[in-house]
Design a protein around this motif. Structure first.
Motif, PDB file in Angstrom:
ATOM      1  N   GLY A 140       0.889  -1.348   0.025  1.00  0.00           N
ATOM      2  CA  GLY A 140       0.104   0.181   0.067  1.00  0.00           C
ATOM      3  C   GLY A 140       0.877   1.167   0.018  1.00  0.00           C
ATOM      4  N   ALA A 141       0.081   2.454   0.148  1.00  0.00           N
ATOM      5  CA  ALA A 141       0.855   3.625   0.206  1.00  0.00           C
ATOM      6  C   ALA A 141      -0.108   4.723   0.873  1.00  0.00           C
ATOM      7  CB  ALA A 141       1.356   3.972  -1.292  1.00  0.00           C
ATOM      8  N   ILE A 142       0.476   5.927   1.145  1.00  0.00           N
ATOM      9  CA  ILE A 142      -0.183   6.768   1.687  1.00  0.00           C
ATOM     10  C   ILE A 142       0.226   8.219   1.028  1.00  0.00           C
ATOM     11  CG2 ILE A 142      -1.353   8.087   3.727  1.00  0.00           C
ATOM     12  CD1 ILE A 142      -0.811   5.813   5.446  1.00  0.00           C
ATOM     13  N   VAL A 143      -0.363   8.975   0.554  1.00  0.00           N
ATOM     14  CA  VAL A 143      -0.003  10.218  -0.192  1.00  0.00           C
ATOM     15  C   VAL A 143      -0.855  11.398   0.392  1.00  0.00           C
ATOM     16  CG1 VAL A 143      -0.084  11.234  -2.470  1.00  0.00           C
ATOM     17  CG2 VAL A 143       0.241   8.808  -2.104  1.00  0.00           C
ATOM     18  N   PHE A 144       0.040  12.390   0.578  1.00  0.00           N
ATOM     19  CA  PHE A 144      -0.852  13.679   1.103  1.00  0.00           C
ATOM     20  C   PHE A 144      -0.572  14.835   0.362  1.00  0.00           C
ATOM     21  CE2 PHE A 144       0.730  10.986   4.681  1.00  0.00           C
ATOM     22  CZ  PHE A 144       0.030  10.882   5.444  1.00  0.00           C
ATOM     23  N   ASP A 145      -1.755  15.716   0.146  1.00  0.00           N
ATOM     24  CA  ASP A 145      -1.916  16.930  -0.656  1.00  0.00           C
ATOM     25  C   ASP A 145      -2.935  17.825  -0.063  1.00  0.00           C
ATOM     26  OD1 ASP A 145      -0.938  18.050  -3.726  1.00  0.00           O
ATOM     27  OD2 ASP A 145      -2.873  18.516  -3.027  1.00  0.00           O
ATOM     28  N   GLU A 146      -2.895  19.049  -0.198  1.00  0.00           N
ATOM     29  CA  GLU A 146      -4.196  19.886   0.580  1.00  0.00           C
ATOM     30  C   GLU A 146      -5.173  19.578  -0.242  1.00  0.00           C
ATOM     31  OE1 GLU A 146      -3.070  23.913   0.100  1.00  0.00           O
ATOM     32  OE2 GLU A 146      -1.132  23.588   1.518  1.00  0.00           O
ATOM     33  N   ARG A 147      -5.197  18.810  -1.677  1.00  0.00           N
ATOM     34  CA  ARG A 147      -6.463  19.085  -2.414  1.00  0.00           C
ATOM     35  C   ARG A 147      -7.455  17.917  -2.039  1.00  0.00           C
ATOM     36  NH1 ARG A 147      -3.217  20.307  -7.810  1.00  0.00           N
ATOM     37  NH2 ARG A 147      -1.579  19.225  -6.353  1.00  0.00           N
ATOM     38  N   TYR A 148      -6.799  16.858  -0.989  1.00  0.00           N
ATOM     39  CA  TYR A 148      -7.533  15.681  -0.887  1.00  0.00           C
ATOM     40  C   TYR A 148      -8.345  16.133   0.514  1.00  0.00           C
ATOM     41  CZ  TYR A 148      -4.537  12.948  -4.094  1.00  0.00           C
ATOM     42  OH  TYR A 148      -4.001  12.388  -5.168  1.00  0.00           O
ATOM     43  N   LEU A 149      -8.313  17.297   0.733  1.00  0.00           N
ATOM     44  CA  LEU A 149      -9.025  17.648   2.154  1.00  0.00           C
ATOM     45  C   LEU A 149     -10.565  17.503   1.854  1.00  0.00           C
ATOM     46  CD1 LEU A 149      -7.739  21.210   3.184  1.00  0.00           C
ATOM     47  CD2 LEU A 149      -7.994  19.003   4.838  1.00  0.00           C
ATOM     48  N   GLY A 150     -10.875  18.036   0.528  1.00  0.00           N
ATOM     49  CA  GLY A 150     -12.285  18.005   0.083  1.00  0.00           C
ATOM     50  C   GLY A 150     -12.836  16.607  -0.188  1.00  0.00           C
ATOM     51  N   LYS A 151     -12.086  15.636  -0.680  1.00  0.00           N
ATOM     52  CA  LYS A 151     -12.340  14.466  -0.807  1.00  0.00           C
ATOM     53  C   LYS A 151     -11.095  13.408  -0.587  1.00  0.00           C
ATOM     54  CE  LYS A 151     -16.261  12.374  -3.184  1.00  0.00           C
ATOM     55  NZ  LYS A 151     -16.736  12.209  -4.381  1.00  0.00           N
ATOM     56  N   PRO A 152     -11.001  12.574   0.372  1.00  0.00           N
ATOM     57  CA  PRO A 152      -9.856  11.597   0.610  1.00  0.00           C
ATOM     58  C   PRO A 152      -9.989  10.377  -0.632  1.00  0.00           C
ATOM     59  CG  PRO A 152     -11.606  11.166   2.377  1.00  0.00           C
ATOM     60  CD  PRO A 152     -12.083  12.435   1.528  1.00  0.00           C
ATOM     61  N   LEU A 153      -9.225   9.997  -0.803  1.00  0.00           N
ATOM     62  CA  LEU A 153      -9.158   9.000  -1.747  1.00  0.00           C
ATOM     63  C   LEU A 153      -8.844   7.561  -0.911  1.00  0.00           C
ATOM     64  CD1 LEU A 153      -7.542  10.272  -4.856  1.00  0.00           C
ATOM     65  CD2 LEU A 153     -10.002  10.538  -4.424  1.00  0.00           C
ATOM     66  N   VAL A 154      -9.410   6.519  -1.069  1.00  0.00           N
ATOM     67  CA  VAL A 154      -9.433   5.399  -0.162  1.00  0.00           C
ATOM     68  C   VAL A 154      -9.500   4.077  -1.458  1.00  0.00           C
ATOM     69  CG1 VAL A 154     -10.410   3.832   1.459  1.00  0.00           C
ATOM     70  CG2 VAL A 154     -10.384   6.321   1.790  1.00  0.00           C
ATOM     71  N   TYR A 155      -8.319   3.730  -1.957  1.00  0.00           N
ATOM     72  CA  TYR A 155      -8.343   2.597  -2.577  1.00  0.00           C
ATOM     73  C   TYR A 155      -8.082   1.491  -2.028  1.00  0.00           C
ATOM     74  CZ  TYR A 155      -6.729   5.964  -6.446  1.00  0.00           C
ATOM     75  OH  TYR A 155      -6.535   7.208  -7.284  1.00  0.00           O
ATOM     76  N   CYS A 156      -8.704   0.343  -2.028  1.00  0.00           N
ATOM     77  CA  CYS A 156      -8.866  -0.922  -1.710  1.00  0.00           C
ATOM     78  C   CYS A 156      -8.717  -2.136  -2.635  1.00  0.00           C
ATOM     79  CB  CYS A 156      -9.943  -1.234  -0.758  1.00  0.00           C
ATOM     80  SG  CYS A 156     -10.113  -0.186   0.582  1.00  0.00           S
ATOM     81  N   GLY A 157      -7.583  -2.859  -2.557  1.00  0.00           N
ATOM     82  CA  GLY A 157      -7.370  -3.741  -3.649  1.00  0.00           C
ATOM     83  C   GLY A 157      -7.334  -5.167  -2.885  1.00  0.00           C
ATOM     84  N   THR A 158      -7.787  -6.257  -3.566  1.00  0.00           N
ATOM     85  CA  THR A 158      -7.522  -7.371  -3.053  1.00  0.00           C
ATOM     86  C   THR A 158      -7.285  -8.579  -4.238  1.00  0.00           C
ATOM     87  OG1 THR A 158      -9.429  -7.069  -1.640  1.00  0.00           O
ATOM     88  CG2 THR A 158      -8.859  -9.432  -2.101  1.00  0.00           C
TER      89      THR A 158
END
Lengths: 1008, 279
Positions: free
Chosen positions: A409-427
């Motif tokens: 996995g990974a965690i990425v940060f940017d101000e523009r994700y304040l309005g909507k976080p992205l939550v990618y889940c894979g299997t």
């Protein structure tokens, strides 16, 4: 029926503590610098049953409390009990669920209650709560604020007792959450012979997310005399849709389900080159076509695009499949529940692949606002650190309780994700190539007459309109019914049962209930036989009163739709009983060409399958590319590179995520050979996960990912290329067989359709075009088929000037073969004397780099503009990947690490951290470009390797013809030293690197 | 050679059943994954098997305390069958959630002198850290233990993966009694120190002790040495390639003929050989 209150609270004494309270205390300290003397907790149960208070009281220590470590009390509260809580608290907050919200502890308690009281009323129910008791509250904070940090008012209730009321013992007690009865509504008939404005109004007020053309297509359908005639014959209103039909069409035609933007006709203009082009479906042109072309060249692509996940052959006996999904909107509103349903939802995609695959590994990639954000938070949303905490907890619980290891996995940060976080889940899933009955497991085999079961959870009001809701931008009015909480144990029972049913040959077709609920799941499966008949009255409900359309589209979790041959129905039901899984026959497949829905005897929907699935008109859109303007990034004349290194290591995008990742079980199933953290102290970064899924067999599977959203600021095409290259590079670092890799493309985009609320839609669509063109170019060069993918196209918050749009983001996930996990390489430096090489070339590419962002934010540079990393010759790179992979798989190279954010400097530092050992490096030979670009640039295609002196010659021989530059040696010191010829750039203790890298994101508050 | 029949329980959120079944097969057992309800309904019988394994997982989501609800199902619905199984000298192992289940049913640590009475005498509770974590620990085994599962083992590395692994007993006396009976089978230790230095009963600092267990207890056995439970996962190091030091050339080697064997497998072999020795 009456309600009995039972409470339990931890005993105190030597070696005993109130851990739940300690966690709250530490988090208040870590997040808000608030020091409480103590926080204590009570766990409460409100039991609504016909069992008497006395009978319950006698068995409390058998069920609700653990007598070794807990006090218990029945029909009263511990609050005010001076023996246990001798001091008067400053504030008391009780948090419970709102009526109708999934209460997993309550559900488990009810199960245990039935074990002890088998004759209790079938209507018995249990609701749970937690009471937090605060001592030594710091000045200046209110109890209401304190309470707001502990609950989410979308799904929970909170009762606060403060100040004087604590002194007088006037406790506010939480009561049993009675769900108000739901009003059953018979299907309404919707008149569509109205103006265009009124059509749009129906779509907007009903959260249907249909545009005017689509509403008109529906209008036309009901004007067709032939349609009217057969509707009349079927006994349903002939000239207008029922609400069931309209809702069903809205779900099926939603952007979420139909991917209308990827399927649209795009008129593309490139103002940079003057190009004018028409693209008839990005998906078909740039994703599907290349993969189908590759399918002609290899024999291992078993199933692509049409099923719930893409399937590849793994060996003669087994096949593997993989899928990634996003769950962004729900995670914004309820980070915990939203993310949990994300991970357990994608698990069901695997279970619903072919005739059923077993989920064996999870991946998760998150994009959040900065964890230390000081600015404003949009209404109705949470601070990024709370979103991070909630999303992480949801994915942790969902994955861990399901017994599926999270390996990458990974965690990425940017101000523009304040309005909507992205939550990618894979299997990732595993299935036998052939079932015991001889059928190939990746092929579904339904036929008309098969009985369709709904298996697992029940249908409730939760999760109505998820698909259409995620096809709209978030606003402060976004509905709570679109949010659900997962129940991993109900799902785990269902997975166990379904995999047994598969092996017994009982399943003819299977799919999951996700977006659109039964409407989508049965609707999609009905395409195979060309028809179905559903009886909604048979669907088991969480609470009575749901109207037919609500039953049809509800996205209540933990449900699979499974078809079974009539002769297998008894065996299937028996298996369900053994596993205590609810399985109800709700439909049958037909060949009538009709999606036929009844409620009891009456027909409530009667839609031609063809219209339902192919009736949505193709969108026609315009895109226009022009080069975005940025001030160029110019590094200062002089700099202290030691400080730059430690500052970069502490940047959230680079810093260690170990304290979060370690909370995921990454080793269940006993297959994980390369774990998320590697090295002497098991805290260096792994480039990719490697598993050996067949016990006793060292043949492996590699899982990796790549993501580089900030490159979109300069060029979304470069962003896509970088994501794909990073995924491949990561996989190469552990030793993937580059001739057998497959990918997943998950696009998250801001709304790219030009409109009043999206004036820059043409540009955003042009970004999508460029990203997909690069995706095709790179994937063809890397012979990397995209076997499954997904897009989420409305990642914006709000409207007007304060609108926040995410940067266009492609997550590229990869899975591929590893010939023998025993030859996996890892990033940690291993032995003094090992020789370090850079494979690949550094170019003058500092645009949109982590360094550029850092120096621009701190005022040391004017902007992030400049050359963004490009892949000019992917074919050449790919051949060097093949050579390196061979060197790893022949056991010659044991250490490899990719260069990504922070470039060579950060990669070397991470390798020293993993090995807790020093290295002496000279970057003089790495190209005729600036020191800055060689040290911190993020040029693609670069991997640092270390090789032992005895394997050095062999390595160089294997790498003949590929750019391989000697960097230096691993040294028996504790110091990383980097020079550029005669210029000393970096000289730093490895322990200082560790401190910088590990400090930023450890928000756990420690263990004390 | 007799092939011992192993019942590997599953259902309700147990999730290490596949690998637990696999490791018994690697050492000569014949594993069957049996849903708990098959035993309760009588469709299958516990007495058909020689060994019972309660694997790790999240039975009932750990709600109301880990192992509690699963333990209750066994305690109230399978009591006689379990009693007979133990009385006929058949071994039981509980790993992680399985250990929690055995403690909550009262089978571990069990009474001092009598047959099992299904009274809970200890507990496994929330880690002091408050966090579920997956990390590798080093374990030392009690050489004076009569536990048939741990015979010949001295020290191994393996992962813990739990949020509720802190072993507690209500008073110092019962702990001392457990120690005197040599029922403390396995403990968390500092890998930097030789085994003889690890007799200290003071709780080791995090993360050497991942959970703050009293006396660093990682696993215990009952008085007979047949019933054994532990929080760490020995099945997760059945092969050396699963050891985090493998790519560094540092995975501890096996003393057996199977070259790739990891340190954890011996525990399962011990039980299989124990049954074979009684046939």
């Amino acid at each position: 029926m009456h309600v009995t209150r039972v409470e339990a609270t931890p005993k105190s004494g030597p070696g005993l503590r109130d851990v739940r309270g300690d966690v709250v205390r530490r988090q208040l300290s870590a997040d808000h610098n608030l020091e409480f003397t103590a926080v204590k907790t009570i766990v409460g149960f409100l039991i609504n049953s016909d069992v008497s208070h006395e009978e319950i009281a006698a068995r409390v220590d058998d069920l609700f409390a653990d007598p070794i470590i807990e006090h218990s009390i029945t029909n009263q509260s511990f609050l005010g009990n001076k023996e246990i809580f001798s001091q008067t608290p400053d504030a008391v907050v009780s948090v419970g669920f709102k009526p109708g919200v999934t209460d997993n502890p309550g559900k488990a308690a009810l199960d245990g209650f039935r074990t002890i009281f088998p004759n209790a009323s079938l209507d018995s129910n249990i609701s749970t709560y937690i009471t937090y008791i605060f001592y030594g509250m710091p000045q200046g904070i209110s109890s209401e604020w304190l309470s707001s940090t502990l609950y989410n008012n979308l799904i929970q209730r909170s009762f606060v007792t403060e100040g004087e009321m604590c002194n007088t013992g006037n406790w506010l007690m939480i009561d049993y959450p009675e769900k108000p009865p739901q009003e059953f509504k018979t299907p309404a008939h919707i008149n569509l012979e109205i103006s265009n404005e009124q059509l749009i109004d129906i779509s907007e007020t009903g959260l249907l997310a249909l545009n005017l053309t689509e509403m008109q297509a529906i209008q036309q359908h009901y004007r067709n005399p032939e349609i009217q005639q057969f509707r009349q014959a079927a006994g349903i209103v002939e000239d207008k849709p029922t609400d069931v039909e309209l809702e069903c069409l809205a779900q099926t035609w939603s952007e979420h389900c139909k991917h209308k933007i990827f399927a649209s006709k795009i008129y593309h203009t490139d103002l940079e080159t003057g190009e004018q082009a028409v693209i008839d479906s990005i998906f078909k042109t740039h994703i599907m076509k290349p993969t189908h072309d590759m399918q002609n060249d290899v024999d291992w692509l078993l199933s692509v695009f049409h099923d719930n996940s893409g399937v590849i052959a793994w060996d003669d006996e087994w096949s593997v499949c993989m899928k990634a999904e996003t769950h962004n909107s729900p995670s914004a509103l309820d980070p915990y529940g939203g993310a949990m349903t994300g991970i357990v939802g994608v698990n069901r995609d695997i279970l619903g692949t072919g005739l059923g695959a077993r989920p064996i590994a999870n991946t998760d990639v998150f994009c959040f606002g900065p964890p230390d954000w000081q600015g404003e938070i949009p209404d109705n949303l949470f601070h990024p650190s709370r979103v991070l905490r909630g999303v992480h907890a949801g994915v942790r619980v969902g994955g861990n309780e399901s017994g599926i290891p999270t390996i990458n996995g990974a965690i990425v940060f940017d101000e523009r994700y304040l309005g909507k976080p992205l939550v990618y889940c894979g299997t990732v899933g595993l299935m036998p190539r052939k079932l015991p009955d001889g059928r190939e497991s990746h092929i579904k085999t339904p036929s008309a007459g098969d009985v369709v079961f709904m298996v697992g959870g029940r249908v409730g009001y939760d999760g109505i309109h998820g698909a259409t809701f995620s096809s709209l931008e978030l606003t402060e009015e976004s509905p709570s019914s679109a949010v659900q909480i997962g129940d991993p144990i109900t799902q785990k029972k269902m997975i166990d049962m379904i995999l047994e049913a598969r092996d017994l040959g009982l399943i003819s077709c299977i799919t999951d209930n996700g977006a659109g609920g039964l409407s989508s799941s049965i609707g999609e499966m009905a395409e195979y036989t060309n028809g179905c008949r559903i009886d909604l009255a048979k669907v088991p409900l969480k609470q009575p009163g749901l109207s037919p359309w609500e039953i049809l589209v509800s996205e209540s979790q933990e449900r699979m739709t499974v078809s079974v041959k009539p002769e297998d129905v008894t065996a299937f039901e028996k298996l369900a009983l053994l596993h205590e899984v609810e399985a109800t026959a709700v439909a049958e497949f037909t060949s009538t060409g009709i999606f036929h829905v009844q409620y009891g005897e009456s027909t409530v929907a009667y839609l031609p399958i063809e219209f339902l699935h192919d009736g949505v008109p193709q969108l026609e859109l315009e895109s226009e590319w022009k080069i975005p303007e940025h001030k160029p990034f110019t590094p200062p004349q002089t700099a202290d590179h030691n400080t730059i290194l430690t500052d970069l290591l502490a940047r959230p995008n680079i810093a260690s995520k170990e304290s979060w990742v370690r909370q995921y079980d990454h080793e269940v199933i006993a297959q994980t050979a390369v774990k998320p953290f590697v090295g002497v102290k098991r805290d260096g970064p792994a480039d990719a996960g490697v598993i050996a899924p067949i016990h006793g067999n060292p043949k492996g599977l590699v899982v990796s990912c790549g993501i580089a959203p900030r490159y979109s600021d300069i060029d979304a095409g470069a962003m896509a290329a970088a994501a794909i290259d990073e995924a491949v590079r990561n996989a190469v670092c552990v030793g993937v067989d580059v001739d057998k890799i497959a990918g997943l493309d998950n696009f998250c985009w801001p709304d790219p359709i030009e409109s009043e609320k999206t004036p820059d839609g043409k540009f955003k669509l042009a970004q999508l075009v460029r990203a997909n063109r690069e995706l095709e170019r790179i994937c063809r060069a890397y012979r990397l088929p995209c076997v499954s993918g997904k897009d989420s196209m409305k990642n914006d918050y709000g409207k007007g000037p304060n609108k926040i749009s995410i940067p266009p983001t492609l997550l590229f996930s990869l899975f591929g073969d590893h010939p023998d996990v025993r030859n996996s390489a890892t990033s940690d430096l291993k032995h003094p004397g090992d020789k370090l090489y850079l494979v690949g070339e550094s170019l003058e590419e500092l645009g949109a780099s982590e360094l550029a962002f850092m120096m621009t934010e701190s005022g040391h540079a004017a902007g992030i503009g400049g050359n963004v990393p490009l892949l000019t010759d992917p074919n050449r790179l790919f051949s060097s990947y093949r050579a390196l992979s061979k060197a790893i798989n022949s056991g010659v190279v044991k250490t490899a690490h990719d260069c990504s954010e922070g470039g060579l400097g950060v990669a070397l530092a991470e390798m020293c951290i993993g090995g807790r050992i020093g290295a002496k490096i000279d970057i003089d030979g790495t190209g005729n470009i600036s020191t800055w670009a060689r040290l911190w640039g993020e040029s693609l295609g670069r991997i640092i390797i270390a090789v032992s002196p005895q394997n050095n010659a062999k390595f160089l021989e294997l790498m003949t013809g590929h750019t391989t530059t000697f960097l230096g040696e691993v040294e028996a010191t504790t110091q990383l030293s980097i020079v550029d010829g005669f210029d000393e750039l970096i000289s730093i203790e490895v322990n200082d690197l560790v401190t910088s890298w590990q400090g930023t994101l450890d928000l756990t508050g420690g263990v004390a | 050679m007799y092939t011992p029949k192993v019942a590997v329980l599953f259902g309700f959120g147990i999730n290490c059943d596949h690998e637990t079944a696999a490791v018994f097969e690697m050492v000569g057992g014949k594993s069957t994954r049996v849903h708990l309800n098959s035993f309760i309904s009588g469709e299958d019988e516990l007495s058909n098997y020689d060994i019972l394994a309660v694997p790790g997982g999240f039975s009932f989501g750990d709600h109301l305390g880990s192992g509690r609800l699963m333990g209750n199902r066994m305690r109230f619905s399978l009591r006689d069958e379990l009693l007979n199984f133990i009385k006929s000298g058949k071994p039981i192992i509980g790993i992680c959630n399985g250990f929690q289940v055995l403690v909550k049913t009262g089978l571990l640590p069990g009474p001092d002198n009598n047959e099992p009475d299904f009274i809970q005498r200890a507990s496994l509770t929330l880690n002091d850290s408050g966090r579920y974590e997956d990390r590798w620990v080093t374990l030392d085994f009690n050489k004076d233990s009569n536990c048939i599962w741990t015979k010949g083992l001295t020290r191994i590395d393996c992962p813990v993966r739990h949020g509720e692994g802190k072993y507690v007993m209500p008073d110092a006396e019962s702990l001392a009694n457990l120690a005197n009976n040599n029922q403390i089978t396995v403990r968390y230790v500092d890998p930097q120190k030789p085994q003889s230095d690890n007799s200290n009963d003071d709780v080791l600092p995090f993360p050497l002790s991942p959970n703050g267990s009293m006396m660093n207890i990682a696993g215990i056995s009952d008085k007979t040495g047949l019933v054994f439970g532990l929080m760490p996962h020995p099945e997760a190091i059945y092969a050396q390639w699963l050891h985090p030091d493998f790519s560094r050339g540092g995975a501890p080697a096996s003393t057996t003929d199977i070259q790739w064997e990891g340190q954890g497998l011996q525990i399962f072999r011990n039980a299989v050989e124990y049954i074979q020795s009684t046939h």
